[in-house]
Design a protein around this motif. Structure first.
Motif, short mmCIF file in Angstrom:
data_model
loop_
_atom_site.label_atom_id
_atom_site.label_comp_id
_atom_site.label_asym_id
_atom_site.label_seq_id
_atom_site.Cartn_x
_atom_site.Cartn_y
_atom_site.Cartn_z
N UNK A 187 0.66 -1.29 0.20
CA UNK A 187 0.02 -0.18 -0.08
C UNK A 187 0.73 1.15 0.01
N UNK A 188 1.85 1.17 0.78
CA UNK A 188 2.75 2.53 0.86
C UNK A 188 3.51 2.49 -0.43
N UNK A 189 4.20 1.50 -1.14
CA UNK A 189 4.81 1.77 -2.20
C UNK A 189 4.25 2.08 -3.49
N UNK A 190 2.90 1.71 -3.45
CA UNK A 190 1.94 1.83 -4.74
C UNK A 190 1.68 3.33 -4.62
N UNK A 191 1.13 3.80 -3.44
CA UNK A 191 0.48 5.31 -3.04
C UNK A 191 1.48 6.17 -3.32
N UNK A 192 2.59 6.04 -2.89
CA UNK A 192 3.68 7.30 -2.72
C UNK A 192 3.79 7.72 -4.18
N UNK A 193 3.53 6.96 -5.44
CA UNK A 193 3.56 7.60 -6.61
C UNK A 193 2.33 8.03 -7.07
#
Length: 258
Positions: A71-77
Motif C-alpha cells: 500500500x505504501x509503495x504503490x500510493x507514494x507514486x
C-alpha cells in the motif's frame, strides 16, 4: 456536498478506466509483494524460533507487513499521475469546468484506495495459498485492508500535494526513494518489536506504517488487542483526513498560480 461526492466518483471512474485498460499493470504491481512474501518468507522462516512473533509461522507474521508495504509503495507514486496531468494541460482544462476542486484531487485518492484494497485482498489470498493462517477470520482481514487503505490515503494525498509543489519527476522519485526503505525498516515489517534494537523500536512507535501493521496483525490474531487496533486505526484516519485536506489546500494554491 452531494455534488462534490458525485463528481469525486466521476473522477474516480475516469481513473479506474485507465487501470482497466492496462490489466498488465495490475500484475506488475503484484510482482514485488510476491517476492517479499515468498522470498523473505522462505529466507527467514526459522526466525520465529527466537520468539516474540506471536505465531509459529513467519508467513503468518509477514503477510500483514507485505500488505501494508505494498500500500505504501504503490500510493507514494500518486503524485506522478498528478504531475503528468499538469504537464499535459489536462488539469488546467478541468479548471475551466464547474467541477469541485476537491473532486479533482480526491478522485485520484479514491481510485488508489480501491486499487490498494484489491491488491491487499490478493496478497492475503496468496498468503493463504502459501500456508498462512488467519485466526481473526474475515473480520481481521477487513481491518488489515482498511488500515492499508488509510495508510495509502495518507501517502497518496501527500504525494499529490508534492507533485503540485515540486512539479518535477526527479524530485518526486528522489523523495520517494529516500523515504521508502527507512519507513519500511523502521517498522515491524520483518522483525518482531521485541527483537529490534531499542532505538528502532521507539522510532517505530511513531511510524504510521507500523501502526497499520500492528493493527492488522492484532486484528488477524486469535486474541486481538482491540484497544490498540482502534487507537492505531483512529490515528491513521486522522492522518488521512489531514493529508487530504492538505492536498486540497495545495491544489487551491496551484489554481491561483495558473
Amino acid at each position: 456536498m452531494s455534488a462534490a461526492v458525485s463528481q469525486t466518483w466521476y473522477m474516480t471512474q475516469r481513473q479506474l478506466m485507465v487501470f482497466a485498460r492496462q490489466p498488465a499493470y495490475a500484475i506488475i504491481t503484484l510482482i514485488q509483494p510476491v517476492i517479499w512474501l515468498f522470498l523473505f518468507g522462505g529466507l527467514f522462516k526459522h526466525v520465529v524460533e527466537l520468539g516474540g512473533f506471536g505465531t509459529g509461522s513467519y508467513l503468518d507474521y509477514l503477510v500483514p507487513g507485505v500488505v501494508v508495504m505494498s500500500a505504501l509503495s504503490s500510493n507514494m507514486w500518486a503524485g506522478m499521475g498528478t504531475l503528468e496531468e499538469i504537464q499535459r494541460g489536462t488539469l488546467d482544462r478541468f479548471l475551466t469546468t464547474p467541477v469541485s476542486r476537491a473532486a479533482l484531487m480526491n478522485g485520484n485518492v479514491v481510485n488508489n484506495g480501491l486499487i490498494t484494497a484489491l491488491q491487499s485482498v490478493v496478497i492475503v489470498l496468496l498468503g493463504l495459498a502459501g500456508g498462512a493462517e488467519y485466526p481473526g477470520s474475515a473480520g481481521g482481514v477487513a481491518i488489515l485492508v482498511l488500515a492499508s487503505v488509510l495508510l495509502g490515503t495518507v501517502f497518496g494525498a501527500l504525494s499529490n500535494a508534492l507533485g503540485m509543489l515540486v512539479r518535477e519527476r526527479e524530485s518526486i522519485i528522489g523523495i520517494n526513494t529516500f523515504l521508502l526503505l527507512p519507513l519500511t525498516f523502521l517498522s515491524s515489517a520483518f522483525m518482531a518489536p521485541s527483537r529490534m534494537p531499542d532505538w528502532i523500536r521507539h522510532v517505530a512507535g511513531f511510524n504510521p506504517l507500523d501502526w497499520a501493521m500492528v493493527a492488522g496483525r492484532s486484528a488477524m490474531s486469535a486474541h486481538p488487542d482491540w484497544g490498540g487496533v482502534l487507537g492505531r486505526t483512529g490515528g491513521l484516519l486522522a492522518l488521512a483526513v489531514a493529508a487530504v485536506w492538505l492536498s486540497i489546500r495545495t491544489f487551491r494554491s496551484y489554481q491561483r498560480s495558473v
